[in-house]
Design an enzyme around this catalytic site. Structure first.
Site, short mmCIF file in Angstrom:
data_model
loop_
_atom_site.label_atom_id
_atom_site.label_comp_id
_atom_site.label_asym_id
_atom_site.label_seq_id
_atom_site.Cartn_x
_atom_site.Cartn_y
_atom_site.Cartn_z
N ASP A 1 0.82 -1.21 0.00
CA ASP A 1 0.00 0.00 0.00
C ASP A 1 0.86 1.27 0.00
O ASP A 1 2.08 1.20 -0.13
CB ASP A 1 -0.98 -0.03 1.18
N GLU B 1 3.66 1.07 2.23
CA GLU B 1 4.61 0.02 1.90
C GLU B 1 4.42 -1.18 2.83
O GLU B 1 5.37 -1.79 3.31
CB GLU B 1 6.04 0.59 1.96
N GLU C 1 8.19 14.55 8.05
CA GLU C 1 7.20 13.54 7.67
C GLU C 1 6.11 13.44 8.72
O GLU C 1 4.93 13.43 8.43
CB GLU C 1 7.92 12.20 7.52
#
Ligand code: BGC
Length: 393
Positions: A142, A145, A301
């Site tokens: 996905d 990962e 992130e």
């Protein structure tokens, strides 16, 4: 952005020193919307090259799929490449399909937005679409990962958007275009049938839980309208389970770096709100993202303020170092949100107050290459921070 056109996912995080098709598609779309056509086109050229260079392998994969011959997972196309378009050689969760649809989506929008022919990229673009068409219903890793044994709704949304874009390209034969449109429709029906059965979009076909990447099935991929009841039900579940005061977790049992809140997902949620007219909520989301920039304006992130699995965090730091910062697609998604139609009046008002806007700050980077995109974005976020301080003060 490397001279080859590849966007490095994060310049300061060794395992992200590659160009991902997924991250890059969103970055290129942000650059295209901001008028940075050369940068976006360099990326699309890079993608087309990566795919065309593997033409015999792709034709063989498609042929074996048609003949029902088993394919070793190691043979599929990778999700990330070196800036020169080579496979990394390191162990990774390589088989991810979504990027091969996502770049077609961004490429299609770019061509329409700037009225570009770009026929020279058609060979790679058509091949990428045929690859997606052949394997769309094959399980793959996905967006995060993970979970390679499932068919993920947000992956399917990217594949839908890529085929839908390709179905409109006049350079392709009409039979080909029609078959892309048919496959796009089948993907849509498959996901919607499942969503109707359970009342919301699922993380993967057969699952009951959600994942924040599902936001993209509405805006920008358009598998469902952003205000479709099934999308709204999905958003309500994401809000109830994955959102805490602005930040958005990927999914409920995330442990990566302790399972923090992702900035790009907070910006995606803002983009969704902007699209459905919840403008105040959209602005709050973007303010949350901007308030988590580093003093230099870099967007990481994820943040570590609200962790789902605090005990898991240190092991990741020991393994790969601090959280990836800056992460380029965090910057891309906030730009996309800021430039969405209902946000532009606000973005422009903020811009005129400070004398700059997203596009002019991006233009700062036009004269340079490599890390200059990052510098331009840092500049943008310094302005946003100033705006926030003024609001708070
Ligand atoms: C994320 C991916 C992303 C990659 C590079 C991974 O940790 O799960 O979605 O494409 O980082 O940014």
């Amino acid at each position: 952005q490397a001279p080859s056109g590849a966007y490095v996912a994060s310049p300061n995080f060794p395992v992200y020193h590659y160009s991902w098709l997924r991250d890059g598609a969103f970055i290129a779309d942000a650059m295209s919307r901001a008028g940075q056509t050369d940068s976006a086109e360099a990326f699309f050229r890079w993608c087309a090259g990566v795919v065309s260079d593997r033409r015999p392998r792709i034709e063989s994969l498609i042929e074996r799929r048609r003949a029902g011959v088993a394919i070793d997972p190691g043979e599929f196309l990778h999700t990330r490449y070196t800036v020169d378009g080579q496979e990394s050689g390191e162990e990774w969760t390589d088989f991810q399909l979504d990027g091969y649809g996502a770049w077609l989506w961004a490429f299609g929008l770019h061509r329409r937005r700037h009225d570009r022919e770009m026929e020279h990229l058609m060979l790679g673009a058509e091949l990428s679409a045929r690859y997606v068409q052949a394997f769309w219903d094959h399980p793959s890793y996905d967006w995060w990962e993970e979970h390679p044994d499932h068919r993920h709704a947000s992956t399917l949304a990217a594949l839908y958007a890529g085929l839908d874009a390709a179905s409109e390209w006049p350079e392709l034969e009409s039979d080909r275009r029609q078959s892309f449109a048919q496959t796009a429709a089948i993907i849509r029906e498959t996901v919607l049938a499942e969503a109707q059965r359970i009342g919301h979009l699922p993380k993967w076909l057969g699952a009951l839980r959600v994942d924040a990447s599902l936001i993209a099935a509405g805006i920008p991929f358009g598998l469902v309208r952003a205000n479709h009841p099934l999308m709204l039900a999905t958003i309500a579940m994401i809000e109830a389970g994955l959102v805490h005061g602005g930040g958005v977790h990927r999914y409920a049992d995330d442990t990566y770096y302790g399972g923090g809140e992702w900035l790009l997902l907070a910006a995606f949620l803002g983009w969704h709100y902007a699209r459905i007219g919840r403008t105040a909520d959209a602005r709050r989301q973007l303010a949350w993202v901007a308030s988590h920039a580093t003093p230099d304006g870099d967007l990481p992130e994820q943040t570590s303020e609200c962790l789902l699995a605090p005990a898991a965090r240190q092991a990741w730091i020991d393994r790969w170092g601090p959280v990836a910062t800056p992460l380029l697609w965090s910057h891309a998604i906030i730009i996309l949100s800021e430039m969405s139609a209902s946000m532009l009046p606000h973005t422009n008002a903020d811009a005129s107050r400070f004398g700059y806007d997203t596009r002019t700050s991006l233009a700062v980077g036009r004269h340079f290459r490599a890390t200059d995109y990052v510098l331009a974005l840092q500049h943008r976020h310094l302005i946003t921070r100033a705006w926030l301080e003024q609001m708070n003060g």
